[in-house]
Design a protein around this motif. Sequence first.
Motif, PDB file in Angstrom:
ATOM      1  N   THR A 507       0.817  -1.214   0.000  1.00 15.02           N
ATOM      2  CA  THR A 507       0.000   0.000   0.000  1.00 15.02           C
ATOM      3  C   THR A 507       0.852   1.265   0.000  1.00 15.02           C
ATOM      4  OG1 THR A 507      -0.175  -0.184   2.418  1.00 15.02           O
ATOM      5  CG2 THR A 507      -2.009  -1.030   1.108  1.00 15.02           C
ATOM      6  N   LEU A 508       2.149   1.145   0.254  1.00 15.05           N
ATOM      7  CA  LEU A 508       3.030   2.308   0.096  1.00 15.05           C
ATOM      8  C   LEU A 508       2.983   2.844  -1.333  1.00 15.05           C
ATOM      9  CD1 LEU A 508       6.181   1.058   2.056  1.00 15.05           C
ATOM     10  CD2 LEU A 508       4.614   2.877   2.771  1.00 15.05           C
ATOM     11  N   PHE A 509       2.685   1.965  -2.286  1.00 16.09           N
ATOM     12  CA  PHE A 509       2.632   2.357  -3.693  1.00 16.09           C
ATOM     13  C   PHE A 509       1.213   2.711  -4.134  1.00 16.09           C
ATOM     14  CE2 PHE A 509       5.927  -0.803  -2.971  1.00 16.09           C
ATOM     15  CZ  PHE A 509       7.060  -0.144  -3.440  1.00 16.09           C
ATOM     16  N   LEU A 510       0.240   2.682  -3.191  1.00  9.88           N
ATOM     17  CA  LEU A 510      -1.156   2.941  -3.546  1.00  9.88           C
ATOM     18  C   LEU A 510      -1.603   4.327  -3.110  1.00  9.88           C
ATOM     19  CD1 LEU A 510      -3.697   1.742  -4.809  1.00  9.88           C
ATOM     20  CD2 LEU A 510      -4.268   0.747  -2.579  1.00  9.88           C
ATOM     21  N   SER A 511      -1.785   4.534  -1.812  1.00  7.95           N
ATOM     22  CA  SER A 511      -2.196   5.846  -1.299  1.00  7.95           C
ATOM     23  C   SER A 511      -1.950   5.882   0.201  1.00  7.95           C
ATOM     24  CB  SER A 511      -3.675   6.134  -1.594  1.00  7.95           C
ATOM     25  OG  SER A 511      -4.506   5.287  -0.840  1.00  7.95           O
ATOM     26  N   ILE A 512      -1.925   7.089   0.752  1.00  8.85           N
ATOM     27  CA  ILE A 512      -1.687   7.258   2.193  1.00  8.85           C
ATOM     28  C   ILE A 512      -2.836   6.665   2.999  1.00  8.85           C
ATOM     29  CG2 ILE A 512      -1.420   8.974   4.023  1.00  8.85           C
ATOM     30  CD1 ILE A 512      -0.058  10.791   1.994  1.00  8.85           C
ATOM     31  N   ALA A 513      -4.088   6.886   2.553  1.00  6.85           N
ATOM     32  CA  ALA A 513      -5.243   6.402   3.297  1.00  6.85           C
ATOM     33  C   ALA A 513      -5.249   4.878   3.373  1.00  6.85           C
ATOM     34  CB  ALA A 513      -6.535   6.906   2.647  1.00  6.85           C
ATOM     35  N   TRP A 514      -4.969   4.212   2.260  1.00  9.10           N
ATOM     36  CA  TRP A 514      -4.930   2.751   2.276  1.00  9.10           C
ATOM     37  C   TRP A 514      -3.769   2.233   3.131  1.00  9.10           C
ATOM     38  CZ3 TRP A 514      -8.272  -0.908   1.048  1.00  9.10           C
ATOM     39  CH2 TRP A 514      -9.321  -0.602   0.183  1.00  9.10           C
ATOM     40  N   PHE A 515      -2.659   2.948   3.118  1.00 11.48           N
ATOM     41  CA  PHE A 515      -1.527   2.552   3.953  1.00 11.48           C
ATOM     42  C   PHE A 515      -1.894   2.623   5.430  1.00 11.48           C
ATOM     43  CE2 PHE A 515       2.099   4.087   6.485  1.00 11.48           C
ATOM     44  CZ  PHE A 515       2.916   2.960   6.417  1.00 11.48           C
ATOM     45  N   LEU A 516      -2.522   3.732   5.834  1.00  8.52           N
ATOM     46  CA  LEU A 516      -2.914   3.871   7.237  1.00  8.52           C
ATOM     47  C   LEU A 516      -3.980   2.849   7.618  1.00  8.52           C
ATOM     48  CD1 LEU A 516      -3.045   7.767   7.567  1.00  8.52           C
ATOM     49  CD2 LEU A 516      -1.295   6.210   8.440  1.00  8.52           C
ATOM     50  N   TYR A 517      -4.896   2.557   6.690  1.00  9.92           N
ATOM     51  CA  TYR A 517      -5.940   1.577   6.973  1.00  9.92           C
ATOM     52  C   TYR A 517      -5.332   0.196   7.244  1.00  9.92           C
ATOM     53  CZ  TYR A 517      -9.646  -1.777   5.982  1.00  9.92           C
ATOM     54  OH  TYR A 517     -10.506  -2.841   6.051  1.00  9.92           O
ATOM     55  N   CYS A 518      -4.417  -0.229   6.381  1.00  8.67           N
ATOM     56  CA  CYS A 518      -3.782  -1.542   6.568  1.00  8.67           C
ATOM     57  C   CYS A 518      -2.883  -1.559   7.800  1.00  8.67           C
ATOM     58  CB  CYS A 518      -2.965  -1.909   5.332  1.00  8.67           C
ATOM     59  SG  CYS A 518      -3.924  -2.777   4.105  1.00  8.67           S
ATOM     60  N   LEU A 519      -2.164  -0.463   8.015  1.00  8.38           N
ATOM     61  CA  LEU A 519      -1.247  -0.407   9.146  1.00  8.38           C
ATOM     62  C   LEU A 519      -1.999  -0.460  10.471  1.00  8.38           C
ATOM     63  CD1 LEU A 519       1.697  -0.083  10.073  1.00  8.38           C
ATOM     64  CD2 LEU A 519       1.341   2.405  10.031  1.00  8.38           C
ATOM     65  N   THR A 520      -3.092   0.317  10.581  1.00 13.24           N
ATOM     66  CA  THR A 520      -3.849   0.318  11.837  1.00 13.24           C
ATOM     67  C   THR A 520      -4.592  -1.000  12.050  1.00 13.24           C
ATOM     68  OG1 THR A 520      -5.692   1.412  10.683  1.00 13.24           O
ATOM     69  CG2 THR A 520      -4.133   2.819  11.875  1.00 13.24           C
ATOM     70  N   PHE A 521      -4.899  -1.723  10.971  1.00 14.22           N
ATOM     71  CA  PHE A 521      -5.561  -3.015  11.150  1.00 14.22           C
ATOM     72  C   PHE A 521      -4.653  -4.013  11.859  1.00 14.22           C
ATOM     73  CE2 PHE A 521      -7.370  -7.115   9.884  1.00 14.22           C
ATOM     74  CZ  PHE A 521      -8.713  -6.895  10.152  1.00 14.22           C
ATOM     75  N   GLU A 522      -3.354  -3.769  11.803  1.00 10.12           N
ATOM     76  CA  GLU A 522      -2.436  -4.617  12.568  1.00 10.12           C
ATOM     77  C   GLU A 522      -2.757  -4.555  14.059  1.00 10.12           C
ATOM     78  OE1 GLU A 522      -0.061  -6.695  11.970  1.00 10.12           O
ATOM     79  OE2 GLU A 522       0.374  -6.490   9.847  1.00 10.12           O
ATOM     80  N   LEU A 523      -3.304  -3.417  14.524  1.00 12.96           N
ATOM     81  CA  LEU A 523      -3.676  -3.304  15.937  1.00 12.96           C
ATOM     82  C   LEU A 523      -4.777  -4.296  16.290  1.00 12.96           C
ATOM     83  CD1 LEU A 523      -3.724   0.602  16.252  1.00 12.96           C
ATOM     84  CD2 LEU A 523      -1.893  -0.966  16.922  1.00 12.96           C
ATOM     85  N   ILE A 524      -5.733  -4.497  15.366  1.00 16.55           N
ATOM     86  CA  ILE A 524      -6.792  -5.474  15.605  1.00 16.55           C
ATOM     87  C   ILE A 524      -6.208  -6.887  15.654  1.00 16.55           C
ATOM     88  CG2 ILE A 524      -8.911  -6.475  14.668  1.00 16.55           C
ATOM     89  CD1 ILE A 524      -9.343  -3.707  15.741  1.00 16.55           C
ATOM     90  N   ILE A 525      -5.300  -7.192  14.728  1.00 15.23           N
ATOM     91  CA  ILE A 525      -4.695  -8.525  14.706  1.00 15.23           C
ATOM     92  C   ILE A 525      -3.879  -8.761  15.973  1.00 15.23           C
ATOM     93  CG2 ILE A 525      -3.197 -10.065  13.396  1.00 15.23           C
ATOM     94  CD1 ILE A 525      -3.901  -8.560  10.896  1.00 15.23           C
ATOM     95  N   ILE A 526      -3.175  -7.708  16.424  1.00 13.18           N
ATOM     96  CA  ILE A 526      -2.402  -7.829  17.669  1.00 13.18           C
ATOM     97  C   ILE A 526      -3.332  -8.081  18.855  1.00 13.18           C
ATOM     98  CG2 ILE A 526      -0.942  -6.546  19.280  1.00 13.18           C
ATOM     99  CD1 ILE A 526       0.330  -5.190  16.835  1.00 13.18           C
ATOM    100  N   SER A 527      -4.519  -7.464  18.837  1.00  6.67           N
ATOM    101  CA  SER A 527      -5.486  -7.702  19.906  1.00  6.67           C
ATOM    102  C   SER A 527      -5.879  -9.178  19.967  1.00  6.67           C
ATOM    103  CB  SER A 527      -6.729  -6.834  19.687  1.00  6.67           C
ATOM    104  OG  SER A 527      -7.767  -7.201  20.566  1.00  6.67           O
ATOM    105  N   PHE A 528      -6.139  -9.780  18.813  1.00  3.49           N
ATOM    106  CA  PHE A 528      -6.477 -11.211  18.788  1.00  3.49           C
ATOM    107  C   PHE A 528      -5.277 -12.060  19.220  1.00  3.49           C
ATOM    108  CE2 PHE A 528     -10.000  -9.625  16.371  1.00  3.49           C
ATOM    109  CZ  PHE A 528     -11.012 -10.550  16.550  1.00  3.49           C
ATOM    110  N   LEU A 529      -4.070 -11.615  18.828  1.00  4.90           N
ATOM    111  CA  LEU A 529      -2.875 -12.357  19.230  1.00  4.90           C
ATOM    112  C   LEU A 529      -2.683 -12.322  20.739  1.00  4.90           C
ATOM    113  CD1 LEU A 529      -0.216 -13.837  18.610  1.00  4.90           C
ATOM    114  CD2 LEU A 529       0.845 -11.590  18.245  1.00  4.90           C
ATOM    115  N   LEU A 530      -2.820 -11.149  21.341  1.00  5.89           N
ATOM    116  CA  LEU A 530      -2.657 -11.028  22.789  1.00  5.89           C
ATOM    117  C   LEU A 530      -3.730 -11.814  23.536  1.00  5.89           C
ATOM    118  CD1 LEU A 530      -1.752  -7.227  23.042  1.00  5.89           C
ATOM    119  CD2 LEU A 530      -0.205  -9.191  23.229  1.00  5.89           C
ATOM    120  N   ASP A 531      -4.955 -11.828  22.988  1.00 10.86           N
ATOM    121  CA  ASP A 531      -6.002 -12.619  23.628  1.00 10.86           C
ATOM    122  C   ASP A 531      -5.704 -14.114  23.517  1.00 10.86           C
ATOM    123  OD1 ASP A 531      -8.929 -12.777  24.677  1.00 10.86           O
ATOM    124  OD2 ASP A 531      -8.908 -14.092  22.918  1.00 10.86           O
ATOM    125  N   ALA A 532      -5.096 -14.538  22.390  1.00 16.10           N
ATOM    126  CA  ALA A 532      -4.792 -15.959  22.199  1.00 16.10           C
ATOM    127  C   ALA A 532      -3.738 -16.457  23.179  1.00 16.10           C
ATOM    128  CB  ALA A 532      -4.330 -16.205  20.767  1.00 16.10           C
TER     129      ALA A 532
END
Length: 742
Positions: A507-532
Amino acid sequence: MGKPGSFLLAVSSYSSTRVPALIPSTALGVLLVTFAALLAYAGFRKSLHATPLVVSFSLSVSALWWGIGLIQIMVGQGVLTSAEDLRNAMMPGLAAFTMGMFIIGVVGVLQDGVPVALMAFAISYSSIHGMAMYSDSTLGSSAVACNYLIVTIVSLYLVAARALYFFSKQRIALPGAELPNPKAKWSGQAIAPKRNDVVVIGLIVNIVSASVFGCRAVGLTTSLFVGQVPWLGMSAFFQLGVCILSYRSFDNLTATFFGFSSVLRFAEGYSLLYRFWRSEEPIFPIPFLVVFAILFLVLALFMAEKSLADVAYLLLFAAYCVAVACYPNGVFHSSSQGVSVAIYVASALMALAKLYNMKANAKIPMGEGIVKNLLTHLGPFRLRQGKDPHILHTGYSKYADGEVLGHACSVLAAFAITTGVDPRDPRGTVVLPWLVVAGGVLKIVCGLVAFSRGKTLESSIFILHGFMWILWGPTRYGGLCGPARGLRVALGIICFMLLNGFLVFFTLFLSIAWFLYCLTFELIIISFLLDAIDALPVGYDIAATIIVGTVSFYCFLSGLINSTFERPQLPMGGPIVKLQGFGVGSTTCLHLPARRTTSTRKIAGILRNGGVCRIPSDDGYALVAACNQPVAVERVCTTAWLPQRSSLEMWVSNLSQLEPLRCLVEGQLWEVMQTTLAFSGKLLICKGVWLDSFAMGEAAEYMGAAQNIALRIPDCAITTHVIELVSDQLKEAFRALSILHA
């Protein structure tokens, strides 16, 4: 398929007093569900090709058969044991289809659809008699059977009329049969993107779902329980289908609305199904419902471009979400049930107006164009004019852009996990429907729509995130993993984290908004990881969901504004890293997105000036050069290390460019050539003086074999568009490119 379903119900009603039943409940239910599926398929296939009245009637009958069939299966399997249970299960659907079929019948009478109107009135009256029969046990079912017998007779008449019309070779046409007209069919296809036939069935199933809770509010039913889940489940699946077909009709706002409403129906069905497992009522998360109300409110504001009636209708759904959020028991409280009664009435009025206006000359006023005319006189705002932004300039897609709904579902799924759940009973809080349906199913649908439009990276993001919610939503909030925690449980979510990391890089080659969207979604995945691994800090979910929800809401709002207005625009930002190509100066090898008109113009300019390019074609990427540039054609041969020159073909964009060949070919052979090329076939033509008409010169030595040359018309809009641009810009007689398959 309406005939066998009506006949089955007629036979079942006539033999209702017989013991044992002539048709067992389970067998009746399975047959009705089968016929309903076939009828729904036929109705969806007929959308945009048949009259809206026929499509709405077919899909409405299918929805009725679905609900009745599933309830009959539940009766046969012992889920519904008493007469009171059957009454509470059947009453909401009968009350809804009494209104829905009556609306179709009224419009049929006004628009000369007599057979459809007669069948719709018969089903409506049978539903009324059914309600009376379930309310008073002394009444028999003969009236219900009689009305279904009328539907069967009219259906037989229509089948006979179609058969007679076909076997008489279109010479005998019985009155009122609405026989197919090939010319009308083609004209309907021509205006297909302007009409959305399936909106009416979406409104009718909204009547059904509102009737489930509205009947409880007015006292027609005594309880909300698992027997009413078939009506809610049917409404949810039908609205999901309406959402997809609305994208097919390039109706982006309507598709987004029915996507939202399908999420609500799945959640309502889940809440009633939960009471089948536990006696207590589930808890509804307040933050999610508040955010859902805001999304409905924002969508209602943009619906003002279509009509004020649509705005008022969507505001009712925003009010419904607020009413559900006001009390922990949500849909089981009388306040939300009162709003359901209002939605029932509003849905009926909207269905009547929209179905009538689809064909009528004198339309029912719905406030269409008022806001649009007002905005045209305001300086800061300028609505999009001319070409629909959802239609690609190059290439082809049958669907509108679904990114708005995809980002909205990200908002919903993120805020769904803001509220904590009881680890001993995670299903007691209504979270699963928001994650699985909004975060999972709808995001995958949006990803597939994006893929059909050539947005490979965006579709990959939506599909990956959708599968993450579908797999790990039930694992964490459905109690699938149980009390087990540790690294073995976390291995799957670690894989999702790595895959999302790759998408963040691209997404670095796509747009800033898509980059931030994908990057912040890592926070959701980390939440599931910490719960696991049982290491989730207190308050982490709240912070993560607010960040992800805010970024997703910005993308949602940007998609709505940018697709509606030319000014102002809400920027998505350019790519953070730009691919400029390899080399420097005049030898730079550019990397350009193929589906943009500006890119095809640059490619055409390079070819016109003697350059060599690699462009997408119908069978992969191809190395191309303009055929009047001998040096470029030679570079094609040397660049790809051709084993033989016969691999080099000449492609044209249309048949009119081969007129120089016509004087050398006889009439019938010319027709064969036209037919072959029209279907992307390849022709070997002897070389001759006709090549001079394409200004090839010395380039002819490199084309094909010594005595012949291969001709083809590529079945790719991008390739043919480049050919046309090259020929138009050169303004010469030749209109061809030499193409090498890579």
